[in-house]
Write a protein that holds these residues in place. Structure first.
Motif, PDB file in Angstrom:
ATOM      1  N   GLY A 105       0.828  -1.206   0.000  1.00 35.21           N
ATOM      2  CA  GLY A 105       0.000   0.000   0.000  1.00 35.21           C
ATOM      3  C   GLY A 105       0.860   1.254   0.000  1.00 35.21           C
ATOM      4  N   SER A 106       0.217   2.414  -0.104  1.00 36.63           N
ATOM      5  CA  SER A 106       1.030   3.635  -0.134  1.00 36.63           C
ATOM      6  C   SER A 106       1.377   4.128   1.268  1.00 36.63           C
ATOM      7  CB  SER A 106       0.332   4.728  -0.942  1.00 36.63           C
ATOM      8  OG  SER A 106      -0.988   4.841  -0.520  1.00 36.63           O
ATOM      9  N   THR A 107       0.717   3.568   2.299  1.00 38.33           N
ATOM     10  CA  THR A 107       1.124   3.941   3.661  1.00 38.33           C
ATOM     11  C   THR A 107       1.712   2.774   4.445  1.00 38.33           C
ATOM     12  OG1 THR A 107      -1.060   3.516   4.562  1.00 38.33           O
ATOM     13  CG2 THR A 107      -0.631   5.761   3.849  1.00 38.33           C
ATOM     14  N   LYS A 108       1.329   1.542   4.072  1.00 37.25           N
ATOM     15  CA  LYS A 108       1.864   0.378   4.795  1.00 37.25           C
ATOM     16  C   LYS A 108       2.077  -0.789   3.835  1.00 37.25           C
ATOM     17  CE  LYS A 108      -2.535  -1.841   5.642  1.00 37.25           C
ATOM     18  NZ  LYS A 108      -3.240  -1.187   4.563  1.00 37.25           N
ATOM     19  N   VAL A 109       3.075  -1.612   4.171  1.00 39.94           N
ATOM     20  CA  VAL A 109       3.228  -2.879   3.449  1.00 39.94           C
ATOM     21  C   VAL A 109       2.806  -3.952   4.433  1.00 39.94           C
ATOM     22  CG1 VAL A 109       4.825  -4.485   2.359  1.00 39.94           C
ATOM     23  CG2 VAL A 109       5.156  -2.024   2.081  1.00 39.94           C
ATOM     24  N   ALA A 142      -0.984  16.638  12.126  1.00 45.55           N
ATOM     25  CA  ALA A 142      -2.244  16.648  11.368  1.00 45.55           C
ATOM     26  C   ALA A 142      -2.795  15.232  11.234  1.00 45.55           C
ATOM     27  CB  ALA A 142      -2.002  17.265   9.989  1.00 45.55           C
ATOM     28  N   GLU A 143      -1.902  14.277  10.977  1.00 47.65           N
ATOM     29  CA  GLU A 143      -2.312  12.868  10.818  1.00 47.65           C
ATOM     30  C   GLU A 143      -2.937  12.353  12.124  1.00 47.65           C
ATOM     31  OE1 GLU A 143      -2.304  10.847   8.234  1.00 47.65           O
ATOM     32  OE2 GLU A 143      -2.430   8.858   9.180  1.00 47.65           O
ATOM     33  N   GLN A 144      -2.275  12.680  13.228  1.00 47.70           N
ATOM     34  CA  GLN A 144      -2.782  12.221  14.528  1.00 47.70           C
ATOM     35  C   GLN A 144      -4.141  12.860  14.851  1.00 47.70           C
ATOM     36  OE1 GLN A 144      -0.515  13.222  17.958  1.00 47.70           O
ATOM     37  NE2 GLN A 144      -1.445  11.582  19.166  1.00 47.70           N
ATOM     38  N   LEU A 145      -4.231  14.154  14.543  1.00 47.76           N
ATOM     39  CA  LEU A 145      -5.477  14.888  14.771  1.00 47.76           C
ATOM     40  C   LEU A 145      -6.623  14.239  13.998  1.00 47.76           C
ATOM     41  CD1 LEU A 145      -6.425  17.553  16.099  1.00 47.76           C
ATOM     42  CD2 LEU A 145      -5.884  18.722  13.958  1.00 47.76           C
ATOM     43  N   LYS A 146      -6.356  13.957  12.712  1.00 41.94           N
ATOM     44  CA  LYS A 146      -7.373  13.337  11.850  1.00 41.94           C
ATOM     45  C   LYS A 146      -7.834  12.005  12.423  1.00 41.94           C
ATOM     46  CE  LYS A 146      -6.088  10.916   8.207  1.00 41.94           C
ATOM     47  NZ  LYS A 146      -5.575  10.538   6.874  1.00 41.94           N
ATOM     48  N   CYS A 147      -6.867  11.161  12.814  1.00 40.27           N
ATOM     49  CA  CYS A 147      -7.209   9.794  13.232  1.00 40.27           C
ATOM     50  C   CYS A 147      -7.812   9.717  14.634  1.00 40.27           C
ATOM     51  CB  CYS A 147      -5.985   8.885  13.162  1.00 40.27           C
ATOM     52  SG  CYS A 147      -5.369   8.682  11.490  1.00 40.27           S
TER      53      CYS A 147
HETATM   54  N1  ATP Z   1      -9.051   6.387  12.417  1.00 35.68           N
HETATM   55  C1  ATP Z   1      -8.756   6.903  11.238  1.00 35.68           C
HETATM   56  N2  ATP Z   1      -9.445   7.972  10.789  1.00 35.68           N
HETATM   57  C2  ATP Z   1      -9.170   8.508   9.598  1.00 35.68           C
HETATM   58  N3  ATP Z   1      -8.222   8.067   8.754  1.00 35.68           N
HETATM   59  C3  ATP Z   1      -7.496   7.010   9.154  1.00 35.68           C
HETATM   60  C4  ATP Z   1      -7.711   6.377  10.402  1.00 35.68           C
HETATM   61  N4  ATP Z   1      -6.826   5.354  10.513  1.00 35.68           N
HETATM   62  C5  ATP Z   1      -6.083   5.348   9.386  1.00 35.68           C
HETATM   63  N5  ATP Z   1      -6.479   6.348   8.559  1.00 35.68           N
HETATM   64  C6  ATP Z   1      -5.922   6.727   7.261  1.00 35.68           C
HETATM   65  O1  ATP Z   1      -5.955   5.602   6.400  1.00 35.68           O
HETATM   66  C7  ATP Z   1      -4.963   5.787   5.397  1.00 35.68           C
HETATM   67  C8  ATP Z   1      -4.247   4.476   5.185  1.00 35.68           C
HETATM   68  O2  ATP Z   1      -5.178   3.548   4.745  1.00 35.68           O
HETATM   69  P1  ATP Z   1      -4.708   2.122   4.174  1.00 35.68           P
HETATM   70  O3  ATP Z   1      -3.910   1.435   5.206  1.00 35.68           O
HETATM   71  O4  ATP Z   1      -5.931   1.454   3.685  1.00 35.68           O
HETATM   72  O5  ATP Z   1      -3.792   2.616   2.978  1.00 35.68           O
HETATM   73  P2  ATP Z   1      -2.815   1.804   2.026  1.00 35.68           P
HETATM   74  O6  ATP Z   1      -3.410   0.495   1.698  1.00 35.68           O
HETATM   75  O7  ATP Z   1      -1.454   1.802   2.617  1.00 35.68           O
HETATM   76  O8  ATP Z   1      -2.784   2.783   0.790  1.00 35.68           O
HETATM   77  P3  ATP Z   1      -3.331   2.629  -0.718  1.00 35.68           P
HETATM   78  O9  ATP Z   1      -4.417   1.600  -0.683  1.00 35.68           O
HETATM   79  O10 ATP Z   1      -3.827   3.992  -1.075  1.00 35.68           O
HETATM   80  O11 ATP Z   1      -2.146   2.236  -1.523  1.00 35.68           O
HETATM   81  C9  ATP Z   1      -4.019   6.882   5.886  1.00 35.68           C
HETATM   82  O12 ATP Z   1      -4.243   8.049   5.127  1.00 35.68           O
HETATM   83  C10 ATP Z   1      -4.462   7.076   7.328  1.00 35.68           C
HETATM   84  O13 ATP Z   1      -4.294   8.410   7.742  1.00 35.68           O
END
Ligand code: ATP
Ligand code: MG
Length: 414
Positions: free
Chosen positions: A13-17, A253-258
């Motif tokens: 994924g773009s955020t995690k493998v 910002a990421e922490q705030l969102k989640c």
């Molecule tokens: N509780 C939450 N509220 C809002 N967003 C969240 C929460 N937990 C994780 N995210 C967001 O989810 C996203 C990551 O999602 P996911 O793990 O499905 O992505 P990925 O599979 O790595 O990426 P992609 O599918 O785009 O290649 C990040 O942008 C993260 O900030």
């Protein structure tokens, strides 16, 4: 049947493998045996842009999963997405020369092969050819023509293709981490495999996986895959918006969102939150309602883009079951409610279920793709076991290490 079928799946994924090892227990129940997750590197908008970093991240996740399950991973099913993916439906027709014999599996393979033949540029390759339905003598649709009689057999298929370079780069990265690629699977199809109900597929549904930088869509109509698409917008844009508007570090910002973010701004919200800041002050106080207003604007934009895509291909009005949200971003508080209000169709957030060994982490919507890849690999195994009983695919290689293998397939089940 007491046969062990062990498979491995890699979701880059773009955020995690994530690397997940699963198998079928003695009663045929699906089990998770080991998980390895690491932050992604070397990916941009779902496509590899730095081979070295991506390979290293995959290697770390593979090693973690190997340690967790006590097995060496030699091969795996791998997910793919990105803006280079495109799809189309196509029909194929064959003549059945001898009307007095029943239509055979060979005839079915021939008609699918004929339907799967489309002219695509040399820099693109077919990733999936998914059967959508069969017609005998062009009349009533049947789900499986084998054993029936007729002089002409039609098949409709959904064809997913991608850029050869993107597929090659992904394959090279996984191989560079010491793992062979059994099969490449579209990520939205994997998420649909783990999260959709059969009734939703029958009545019309769009699986919408909103990840870190891509939103992947898979539409099912009358039980079969009808359309797939990938939009280059997702959760990282929500974080970018917060970081830019609030002028704060990206991580804050990421922490705030989640933690406290939501997809809608309630006018009655009066709380404030302290966040890390740039400049002379280490911290600053922001209005939670303002935070949610920023998130609402972008969430609505993503959902609107999904609706535009569904309308463009003519499925929007056919989706009785509405949309099913998966991916990390679907965890944003209130997203399903905003989707229902904005798009005027039912919406729910889905998480993978039905596996033993699902932890809170991998049982979350962010792992819908990874678990779906495992399920996809296991369903292939079951069919292989039925079709060709005989030698086991789990070849002992000594000690606690066992070979993990699964069979690559050009054709997918409906
Ligand atoms: N509780 C939450 N509220 C809002 N967003 C969240 C929460 N937990 C994780 N995210 C967001 O989810 C996203 C990551 O999602 P996911 O793990 O499905 O992505 P990925 O599979 O790595 O990426 P992609 O599918 O785009 O290649 C990040 O942008 C993260 O900030
Ligand atoms: Mg993903």
């Amino acid at each position: 049947m007491g046969r062990r079928s062990t498979v491995a799946a890699i979701d880059v994924g773009s955020t995690k493998v994530s690397v997940i090892v699963g198998d079928l227990g003695d009663q045929g129940e699906a089990r998770i045996l080991g998980v390895g997750v690491t932050p992604a590197a070397g990916l941009s908008r779902g496509v590899i842009d730095n081979i070295q970093s991506a390979r290293e991240a995959i290697g770390v996740a593979v090693e973690k999963a190997e340690q967790a399950c006590g097995m060496r991973i030699l091969s795996a099913v791998v997910g793919i997405s990105g803006g280079h993916i495109s799809s189309q439906n196509n029909r194929g027709i064959i003549a059945v020369p001898d009307r007095s014999r029943a239509i055979s599996e060979d005839d079915r393979s021939r008609v699918l092969e004929s339907a799967g033949q489309v002219a695509i540029p040399t820099n693109r390759q077919v990733i999936h050819v998914v059967p959508r339905g069969y017609w005998i003598e062009g009349t009533e649709q049947v789900s499986d023509p084998v054993g029936m009689f007729g002089g002409r057999l039609d098949a409709e298929v959904h064809i997913v293709s991608g850029a050869v370079s993107a597929v090659q780069n992904l394959t090279k990265c996984v191989e560079g981490a010491g793992v062979q690629v059994d099969d490449i699977v579209l990520e939205s199809i994997a998420s649909a495999t783990s999260c959709l109900e059969e009734q939703e597929r029958q009545q019309g549904v769009a699986l919408v996986d909103i990840g870190g930088s891509t939103t992947s869509i898979a539409v099912y109509d009358e039980g079969s895959l009808a359309h797939t698409a990938c939009l280059p917008i997702a959760g990282s844009q929500l974080t970018n918006d917060l970081a830019r508007v609030l002028r704060c570090p990206w991580e804050a910002a990421e922490q705030l969102k989640c933690t406290v973010g939501a997809a809608y701004a309630d006018p009655s919200m009066h709380e404030t939150v302290d966040i890390q800041a740039f400049g002379t002050q280490a911290k600053k106080t922001v209005d939670l309602r303002h935070v949610c207003e920023i998130l609402q604007a972008r969430s609505e934009e993503i959902l609107e883009m999904v609706a535009v895509e569904l309308k463009r291909v003519g499925f929007y009005d056919r989706l009785a079951a509405g949309i099913v949200l998966t991916g990390g971003t679907s965890q944003l508080k209130g997203l399903a409610e905003v989707a229902e209000a904005r798009l005027a169709i039912p919406a729910r957030v889905a998480r993978p279920s039905g596996y033993s060994g699902l932890s809170d982490l991998i049982g979350s919507p962010a792992f819908a793709t990874s678990i779906g890849l495992v399920e996809y690999a296991l369903s292939g195994r079951e069919r292989v076991a039925e079709a060709a009983p005989g030698p086991s695919f789990d070849v002992p290689v000594g000690g606690i290490f066992r070979r993990l293998a699964s069979l690559g397939r050009a054709l997918m089940p409906q």
